[in-house]
Motif scaffolding. Sequence first.
Motif, mmCIF file in Angstrom:
data_model
loop_
_atom_site.group_PDB
_atom_site.id
_atom_site.type_symbol
_atom_site.label_atom_id
_atom_site.label_comp_id
_atom_site.label_asym_id
_atom_site.label_seq_id
_atom_site.Cartn_x
_atom_site.Cartn_y
_atom_site.Cartn_z
ATOM 1 N N ASP A 140 -0.468 -8.322 7.675
ATOM 2 C CA ASP A 140 -1.344 -9.183 8.249
ATOM 3 C C ASP A 140 -2.768 -8.888 7.917
ATOM 4 O O ASP A 140 -3.046 -7.913 6.851
ATOM 5 C CB ASP A 140 -1.174 -9.257 9.640
ATOM 6 C CG ASP A 140 -1.728 -7.918 10.400
ATOM 7 O OD1 ASP A 140 -2.155 -7.188 9.806
ATOM 8 O OD2 ASP A 140 -0.915 -7.567 11.230
ATOM 9 N N SER A 141 -3.808 -9.704 8.054
ATOM 10 C CA SER A 141 -5.242 -9.490 7.555
ATOM 11 C C SER A 141 -5.791 -8.086 7.945
ATOM 12 O O SER A 141 -6.349 -7.511 6.910
ATOM 13 C CB SER A 141 -6.131 -10.568 8.181
ATOM 14 O OG SER A 141 -5.718 -11.727 8.193
ATOM 15 N N ASP A 142 -5.357 -7.744 9.196
ATOM 16 C CA ASP A 142 -5.967 -6.548 9.566
ATOM 17 C C ASP A 142 -5.340 -5.289 8.779
ATOM 18 O O ASP A 142 -6.163 -4.326 8.278
ATOM 19 C CB ASP A 142 -5.529 -6.269 11.006
ATOM 20 C CG ASP A 142 -6.332 -5.159 11.746
ATOM 21 O OD1 ASP A 142 -7.468 -4.760 11.228
ATOM 22 O OD2 ASP A 142 -5.529 -4.105 12.379
ATOM 23 N N LYS A 143 -4.160 -5.264 8.428
ATOM 24 C CA LYS A 143 -3.293 -4.171 7.636
ATOM 25 C C LYS A 143 -3.885 -4.316 6.429
ATOM 26 O O LYS A 143 -4.289 -2.994 5.673
ATOM 27 C CB LYS A 143 -1.829 -4.293 7.851
ATOM 28 C CG LYS A 143 -1.363 -3.899 9.154
ATOM 29 C CD LYS A 143 0.049 -3.927 8.986
ATOM 30 C CE LYS A 143 0.925 -3.543 10.020
ATOM 31 N NZ LYS A 143 2.613 -4.042 10.036
ATOM 32 N N VAL A 160 -6.794 -5.520 5.174
ATOM 33 C CA VAL A 160 -8.164 -4.987 5.034
ATOM 34 C C VAL A 160 -8.375 -3.610 5.213
ATOM 35 O O VAL A 160 -9.060 -2.963 4.543
ATOM 36 C CB VAL A 160 -9.101 -5.861 6.064
ATOM 37 C CG1 VAL A 160 -10.405 -5.192 6.159
ATOM 38 C CG2 VAL A 160 -8.929 -7.420 5.531
ATOM 39 N N ARG A 161 -7.635 -3.118 6.157
ATOM 40 C CA ARG A 161 -7.722 -1.426 6.297
ATOM 41 C C ARG A 161 -7.300 -0.868 5.207
ATOM 42 O O ARG A 161 -8.074 0.273 4.804
ATOM 43 C CB ARG A 161 -6.944 -0.937 7.448
ATOM 44 C CG ARG A 161 -7.733 -1.216 8.710
ATOM 45 C CD ARG A 161 -7.027 -0.361 9.861
ATOM 46 N NE ARG A 161 -5.878 -1.325 10.451
ATOM 47 C CZ ARG A 161 -4.752 -0.796 10.975
ATOM 48 N NH1 ARG A 161 -4.265 0.342 10.757
ATOM 49 N NH2 ARG A 161 -3.811 -1.668 11.502
ATOM 50 N N GLU A 219 0.506 -3.714 0.989
ATOM 51 C CA GLU A 219 -1.023 -3.303 1.195
ATOM 52 C C GLU A 219 -1.522 -2.203 0.235
ATOM 53 O O GLU A 219 -2.368 -2.337 -0.466
ATOM 54 C CB GLU A 219 -1.069 -2.866 2.732
ATOM 55 C CG GLU A 219 -0.817 -3.736 3.901
ATOM 56 C CD GLU A 219 0.172 -3.145 4.938
ATOM 57 O OE1 GLU A 219 0.247 -1.928 4.855
ATOM 58 O OE2 GLU A 219 0.683 -3.992 5.473
#
Length: 264
Positions: A110-113, A115-116, A161
């Motif tokens: 997802d976006s959060d993973k 970006v992290r 990711e």
Amino acid sequence: MSHIEKLFSFEGKVIVITGAAGAIGSAAGHLFASLGANVIISDLNEEGAKKVAAEIAKESGKETLGIKTDATDESHLQTLVNETISKFGKISGLINNVGWGESTPLWGSDSDKMVRSYMLNTVSAYNLTRLCMPYLEKEQNASVVFSGSMVGVTPSPEFIEYSTAKAGLMNLVRSMAVVSGPKVRFNTVLIGSVDNGESTLKAGYTKEMLEALSNMFVMKRRGNPIEIAYGMMFLMSDAAEWITGIDLRIDGGGSFKSKMPVEH
Ligand SMILES: NC(=O)c1ccc[n+]([C@@H]2O[C@H](COP(=O)([O-])OP(=O)(O)OC[C@H]3O[C@@H](n4cnc5c(N)ncnc54)[C@H](O)[C@@H]3O)[C@@H](O)[C@H]2O)c1
């Protein structure tokens, strides 16, 4: 000192290493200090960074600095640069080694993973290099080495990711290289599977998987951290003064699959 010893002497050099409490970063710290450098051991793990720095100082007799740094936090990176300059007065080399990636299925992110992972594996290297550039530009044969990964150059849907972040890192390094010559050199060590103890197990592998993986490699084993540090040493040395913008693949020969599939 012989000609070869001079090429691989790091006497008088100050080298900052990120993720340096870990397997590959600490191996690099020990190696560069044994060749005469003052090394800065920076890591999110403060206890680990200080311990590794103290061990290296004891073993090499060189002054070191062990410092807590969250590589994803720009203010920490600025402190790392400030502390290095205040203790050693210069930065001759940088090893952007920090990175990690958890196994995630292709459609499970997802976006959060995303970006992290990008912040840790790519943006941290961009920010720290930017902060170090004014100091690196003043040095003779200044060099920056990055820890890339084979998953960043091959389809890696199980590490979506991490692999895309490492792919971005490679392009970043090449861009830095083309505009920074002849003052500063930029190269990537393209790393295959290296034994780093618990870390790979936490990323989603089991011991059985790692054994099967070892058997797939041409050299029939995973790498040792020091074998990556040797590549970093070459890229940073005076023997590599005409080398910039390359990816040095160190992966035990990788895995081979026949182009002539067996008929069933
Ligand atoms: N070991 C391998 O098989 C392998 C393969 C390809 C690429 N690499 C790359 O090599 C580099 C080093 O890997 P390693 O095997 O030594 O890993 P490691 O897990 O042993 O060490 C990584 C270190 O980074 C530190 N760290 C994590 N998040 C941080 C943060 N936000 N700020 C600062 N430090 C942080 C950890 O505390 C740890 O000490 C990484 O960039 C990794 O992606 C490793």
